[in-house]
Scaffold this motif. Structure first.
Motif, short mmCIF file in Angstrom:
data_model
loop_
_atom_site.label_atom_id
_atom_site.label_comp_id
_atom_site.label_asym_id
_atom_site.label_seq_id
_atom_site.Cartn_x
_atom_site.Cartn_y
_atom_site.Cartn_z
N ASP A 113 -12.41 43.76 -0.40
CA ASP A 113 -13.30 44.19 -1.56
C ASP A 113 -13.13 45.45 -1.87
OD1 ASP A 113 -15.01 44.57 -3.67
OD2 ASP A 113 -16.62 43.71 -3.07
N VAL A 152 -16.16 47.93 -2.88
CA VAL A 152 -16.93 48.19 -1.54
C VAL A 152 -16.16 49.62 -1.15
CG1 VAL A 152 -17.71 47.72 0.84
CG2 VAL A 152 -18.20 46.47 -1.09
N ARG A 177 -23.04 52.30 3.67
CA ARG A 177 -22.33 51.16 4.29
C ARG A 177 -23.68 50.02 4.82
NH1 ARG A 177 -17.66 50.28 6.18
NH2 ARG A 177 -17.07 52.55 6.12
N MET A 207 -22.89 46.69 2.83
CA MET A 207 -22.28 45.74 3.85
C MET A 207 -23.63 45.14 4.63
SD MET A 207 -18.87 47.60 4.55
CE MET A 207 -17.93 46.03 5.14
N THR A 257 -23.50 37.75 -1.10
CA THR A 257 -23.32 38.06 -2.49
C THR A 257 -22.91 37.24 -3.38
OG1 THR A 257 -23.31 40.25 -1.73
CG2 THR A 257 -22.49 40.10 -3.87
N ASN A 290 -13.07 43.42 4.98
CA ASN A 290 -14.33 43.70 4.78
C ASN A 290 -15.24 42.69 4.44
OD1 ASN A 290 -14.07 43.51 2.17
ND2 ASN A 290 -14.24 45.73 1.79
N ALA A 291 -14.99 41.49 4.28
CA ALA A 291 -15.82 40.35 4.00
C ALA A 291 -15.18 38.98 4.19
CB ALA A 291 -16.12 40.43 2.45
N CYS A 319 -15.05 35.23 2.10
CA CYS A 319 -15.18 34.57 0.80
C CYS A 319 -15.60 32.91 1.02
CB CYS A 319 -14.27 34.62 0.01
SG CYS A 319 -14.22 33.56 -1.57
N VAL A 358 -19.97 35.76 -1.17
CA VAL A 358 -19.02 36.81 -0.32
C VAL A 358 -20.19 37.42 0.88
CG1 VAL A 358 -18.14 39.03 -0.45
CG2 VAL A 358 -17.76 37.56 -2.29
N TYR A 374 -20.37 40.23 3.58
CA TYR A 374 -19.68 41.52 4.06
C TYR A 374 -19.68 41.66 5.36
CZ TYR A 374 -19.13 42.57 -0.98
OH TYR A 374 -18.79 42.53 -2.23
N PRO A 414 -15.03 47.40 7.95
CA PRO A 414 -13.84 46.66 7.82
C PRO A 414 -12.73 46.58 9.13
CG PRO A 414 -13.91 48.82 6.83
CD PRO A 414 -15.17 48.65 7.48
#
Length: 350
Positions: free
Chosen positions: A170, A173, A199, A203, A208, A255-256, A258, A290, A292, A296
């Motif tokens: 993402d 972010v 962060r 995150m 989300t 970083n996430a 989905c 999503v 997080y 990352p």
């Protein structure tokens, strides 16, 4: 004097009341009807199953404004029981009357677990899907209706659901985190230390609900669960688990994750219809869920991302879904994180 604010577990009666109250406002119904992918897929699925509706009895679980019930009557159903627990049922009655279908569609006010129908049904239709598929736990009501009211060999629309996961990057972010490093150049004040704080806020452990851009998806999605609505049980839904493996497309920073779902409508001898909430398909009001990561993780071409997804009800509110992801990225150490959708129904307990 300070007060400690605690989250209070809601009893089932209050959970249900808050859930049904959320459907008393026009906004959510406007959003659902305006979702062309959702509404047109249901209409096409009912129309293509015309032979299964001709002269048959239908149960619409969670009928809302009654639009699916009307589709069923237009497809030739002899009788449609539109079961709806919240006050939107009053509007459904008006809509049925406006469409001259009072002789075919009967709006029944109440939950499917408490109403008493005068006969068994040939077909169950329901738009039960929530965010991340299982949020709101309405599928439990569909399964109750299946076991109590559906004739042997009866039709359920939709009759199958699948859950998918994929690693994503993402960029919004990353831009928000980098922002704190730009403040000094703009205003002469170094605020770079805010990045760690930001962060933790961004995150976090919230699920989300947002639209994921397809270019931010870093691998082919992996299916981790499949539900057959003809056989799945409520007990299985309380502890849904599945493994996944993805291989990344190229150099990026995950970083996430989905998560999205599809549901399938059988269409007799024709090809089944699929309603997909994939970021690779047209947008729906469900968007994507999503999740997080805490930080990352760099990946390269073909870096494997593997793990297990577990979905289960929240301890505070059984209608809210929790998602736990145990995952490994490449050679990195295995990590675990549990996510939930923010629960607006909590009350402070001093």
């Amino acid at each position: 004097m300070s007060h400690v604010v605690k989250k209070r577990k809601l009893d089932k009666t209050r959970q249900d009341r808050l859930y049904f109250d959320s459907y008393t406002d026009v906004t959510i119904h406007e959003e659902m009807i305006a979702d062309h992918v959702r509404t047109s897929t249901y209409r096409n699925a009912i129309t293509r199953n015309g032979e299964s509706f001709q002269g048959k009895v239908v149960l619409d679980v969670g009928a809302g404004t009654g639009v699916l019930s009307i589709f069923c009557a237009q497809a030739g159903a002899r009788k449609v029981y539109a079961v709806e627990a919240c006050s939107i049922a009053e509007q459904a009655v008006k809509i049925v009357k406006l469409n001259d279908l009072e002789d075919k569609v009967e709006v029944v006010r109440g939950t499917v677990e408490t109403v008493d129908l005068p006969e068994m049904v040939d077909v169950i239709v329901s738009e039960w899907m929530g965010y991340a598929l299982l949020h709101e736990s309405m599928l439990n009501s569909v399964l109750y209706a299946r076991d109590k009211w559906l004739k042997p060999g009866g039709l359920i629309l939709p009759n199958r659901a699948e859950l998918y996961i994929a690693p994503v990057m993402d960029p919004v972010v990353e831009d928000r985190l980098h922002f704190w490093y730009t403040v000094k150049d703009q205003y002469g004040v170094d605020m770079s230390c805010m990045s760690d704080f930001a962060r933790g806020c961004i995150m976090n452990s919230d699920i989300t609900v947002t639209n994921v851009n397809l270019e931010d998806v870093l691998s082919h999605p992996a299916r981790f669960a499949e539900l057959d609505l003809n056989t799945v049980t409520v007990e299985e839904l309380r502890a849904l688990k599945g493994h996944f493996r993805c291989e990344c497309f190229g150099s990026a920073a995950v970083n996430a994750f989905c998560v999205y779902f599809t549901v399938t409508f059988p269409c007799g001898a024709d090809k089944p219809l699929v309603l997909s909430t994939s970021p690779f398909k047209p947008e729906t009001h469900w968007k994507q869920a999503v999740l997080y990561l805490d930080a990352p993780v760099r990946v390269e071409q073909d870096t494997p991302v593997t793990g297990e997804v577990s979905m289960f009800p929240s301890e505070e509110s059984a209608r809210f879904v929790c998602v736990r992801v145990d995952f490994t990225v490449g050679e990195h150490k295995r990590q675990s994180k549990t996510f939930s959708i923010p629960d607006w129904s909590y009350e402070p307990q001093l």
